[in-house]
Design a protein around this motif. Structure first.
Motif, mmCIF file in Angstrom:
data_model
loop_
_atom_site.group_PDB
_atom_site.id
_atom_site.type_symbol
_atom_site.label_atom_id
_atom_site.label_comp_id
_atom_site.label_asym_id
_atom_site.label_seq_id
_atom_site.Cartn_x
_atom_site.Cartn_y
_atom_site.Cartn_z
ATOM 1 N N TRP A 1 -10.685 37.368 -38.604
ATOM 2 C CA TRP A 1 -9.397 37.807 -39.157
ATOM 3 C C TRP A 1 -8.900 39.114 -38.556
ATOM 4 N N MET A 2 -9.809 39.911 -37.953
ATOM 5 C CA MET A 2 -9.357 41.210 -37.442
ATOM 6 C C MET A 2 -8.278 41.063 -36.370
ATOM 7 N N PHE A 3 -8.306 39.913 -35.649
ATOM 8 C CA PHE A 3 -7.296 39.711 -34.611
ATOM 9 C C PHE A 3 -5.924 39.364 -35.208
ATOM 10 N N SER A 4 -5.894 38.893 -36.447
ATOM 11 C CA SER A 4 -4.611 38.668 -37.113
ATOM 12 C C SER A 4 -4.082 39.950 -37.731
ATOM 13 N N LYS A 5 -4.997 40.768 -38.200
ATOM 14 C CA LYS A 5 -4.588 41.967 -38.930
ATOM 15 C C LYS A 5 -4.206 43.121 -38.001
ATOM 16 N N THR B 1 -15.639 46.950 -39.737
ATOM 17 C CA THR B 1 -14.198 46.743 -39.911
ATOM 18 C C THR B 1 -13.572 47.910 -40.683
ATOM 19 N N ALA B 2 -14.356 48.568 -41.532
ATOM 20 C CA ALA B 2 -13.839 49.757 -42.219
ATOM 21 C C ALA B 2 -13.595 50.876 -41.211
ATOM 22 N N SER B 3 -14.526 51.057 -40.273
ATOM 23 C CA SER B 3 -14.334 52.076 -39.228
ATOM 24 C C SER B 3 -13.138 51.739 -38.353
ATOM 25 N N LEU B 4 -12.984 50.447 -38.055
ATOM 26 C CA LEU B 4 -11.843 50.008 -37.239
ATOM 27 C C LEU B 4 -10.530 50.316 -37.950
ATOM 28 N N ASP B 5 -10.483 49.992 -39.218
ATOM 29 C CA ASP B 5 -9.283 50.214 -40.015
ATOM 30 C C ASP B 5 -8.907 51.696 -40.024
ATOM 31 N N LYS B 6 -9.906 52.531 -40.230
ATOM 32 C CA LYS B 6 -9.681 53.972 -40.292
ATOM 33 C C LYS B 6 -9.187 54.504 -38.950
ATOM 34 N N ILE C 1 -14.475 51.698 -30.210
ATOM 35 C CA ILE C 1 -14.968 50.522 -29.474
ATOM 36 C C ILE C 1 -15.920 49.783 -30.406
ATOM 37 N N ILE C 2 -15.626 48.526 -30.678
ATOM 38 C CA ILE C 2 -16.470 47.765 -31.603
ATOM 39 C C ILE C 2 -17.065 46.529 -30.923
ATOM 40 N N PRO D 1 -8.614 48.671 -29.934
ATOM 41 C CA PRO D 1 -7.183 48.562 -30.250
ATOM 42 C C PRO D 1 -6.373 48.525 -28.958
ATOM 43 N N LYS D 2 -5.257 47.788 -28.974
ATOM 44 C CA LYS D 2 -4.445 47.639 -27.753
ATOM 45 C C LYS D 2 -3.894 48.954 -27.257
ATOM 46 N N TYR D 3 -3.743 49.941 -28.142
ATOM 47 C CA TYR D 3 -3.193 51.223 -27.681
ATOM 48 C C TYR D 3 -4.162 52.003 -26.797
ATOM 49 N N MET D 4 -5.407 51.558 -26.694
ATOM 50 C CA MET D 4 -6.333 52.253 -25.788
ATOM 51 C C MET D 4 -6.076 51.814 -24.348
ATOM 52 N N LYS D 5 -6.287 52.748 -23.417
ATOM 53 C CA LYS D 5 -5.926 52.468 -22.022
ATOM 54 C C LYS D 5 -7.012 51.714 -21.267
ATOM 55 N N ILE D 6 -8.247 51.797 -21.731
ATOM 56 C CA ILE D 6 -9.315 51.111 -20.995
ATOM 57 C C ILE D 6 -9.159 49.594 -21.105
ATOM 58 N N ASN D 7 -9.623 48.890 -20.067
ATOM 59 C CA ASN D 7 -9.471 47.438 -20.029
ATOM 60 C C ASN D 7 -10.764 46.690 -19.751
#
Ligand code: PBE
Length: 267
Positions: free
Chosen positions: A72-76, A50-55, A64-65, A254-260
């Motif tokens: 909680w990551m989905f709320s934050k 989650t630290a890498s995700l935050d950064k 990609i995690i 993250p949603k800003y990434m284009k892959i689905n």
């Protein structure tokens, strides 16, 4: 092609968690089944992940995690699951309460309570967010209990107060399990139990429960995620059934990434 450089951008690395977790095993299977042999899964822990995700999100960088719900990551953060057309991560799962097979006879009263414990992803989410927001684990558990007396009274139906008996609960330091285990511990304390909480790795947790050095866990993700551990210690454990419905595992970005889709990781 929108995905042309995704592998290069993230160094062909999926940011993972502790090696003993079910999601890491499932992700190794994903690498095989989707033909992603040039990718690696970086192990660590939930907090390093989650630290890498935050950064990454602060810098609007791709990442990609290994992710799961409830968390909680989905709320934050604004996140999405990559589609898993091969279904390697399995369908919706459940979290089960599991006890050492001798415990029901040893303490039918505590077993009754543990058997009656069940709540929803929203309930768990509240406790997780409180802890994430800075409350201590115990404070967050107490606050949830205070606000949800009706539910807690259902769990305690027919359960007697005791004086000084001990229950040993094991858990892994995943946010979901920290939340559930602390809530269960606090209610047991209200019932008069001494509760020992033991934080272990996933493998140690199931081994300790099988050996009887711990009495119970509320942290078994089934039918898939912890199937190997359950099968390994099958004759030493009693599954008390579901305590939470509606979990999910997968690769999360993250949603800003284009892959689905996980298919998009292939080059
Ligand atoms: N998790 C959270 C665990 C189960 C609970 C998804 C990280 C696992 O993968 O084993």
């Amino acid at each position: 092609d929108k995905n042309e450089f995704i592998g290069d951008k993230v160094n062909h690395t999926i940011t993972g968690i502790d090696p003993g977790s079910g999601i890491m095993k499932a992700t190794d299977q994903v690498i095989k089944d989707y033909g992603l042999s040039d990718w690696k899964v970086q192990s660590g822990s939930e907090s390093t992940m989650t630290a890498s995700l935050d950064k990454a999100i602060k810098n609007k960088k791709p990442i990609i995690i290994t992710g799961w719900t409830p968390h909680w990551m989905f709320s934050k953060y604004d996140l999405k699951y990559l589609e898993d057309p091969k279904g390697v991560y399995g369908k919706d799962e459940e979290i089960h309460t599991v006890i050492n097979k001798n415990f029901a006879k040893k303490d039918p009263n505590a077993t009754k309570f543990l058997d009656q414990f069940n709540w929803s992803p929203d309930d768990m989410g509240k406790v997780m967010l409180d802890i994430q927001g800075g409350k201590s684990e115990q404070e967050a558990a107490k606050a949830w209990i205070k606000a949800n007396q009706d539910k807690v009274n259902q769990w305690k139906k027919g359960v007697n107060k005791v004086n000084g008996k001990t229950v040993k609960l094991a858990y892994v330091s995943w946010a979901s399990e920290i939340a559930s285990t602390n809530v269960v511990a606090e209610v047991l304390r209200d019932l008069g139990y001494n509760v020992n909480l033991e934080q272990l790795g996933a493998g140690q947790m199931f081994a300790g429960l099988a050996k009887g050095s711990d009495d119970a866990i509320v942290a078994a993700w089934l039918p898939s995620t912890h199937a190997d551990y359950m099968n390994q210690f099958n004759n030493k454990l009693t599954d008390l059934g579901t305590n939470l419905k509606g979990t999910k595992l997968g690769l999360v970005v993250p949603k800003y990434m284009k892959i689905n889709s996980i298919e998009d990781l292939k080059t």
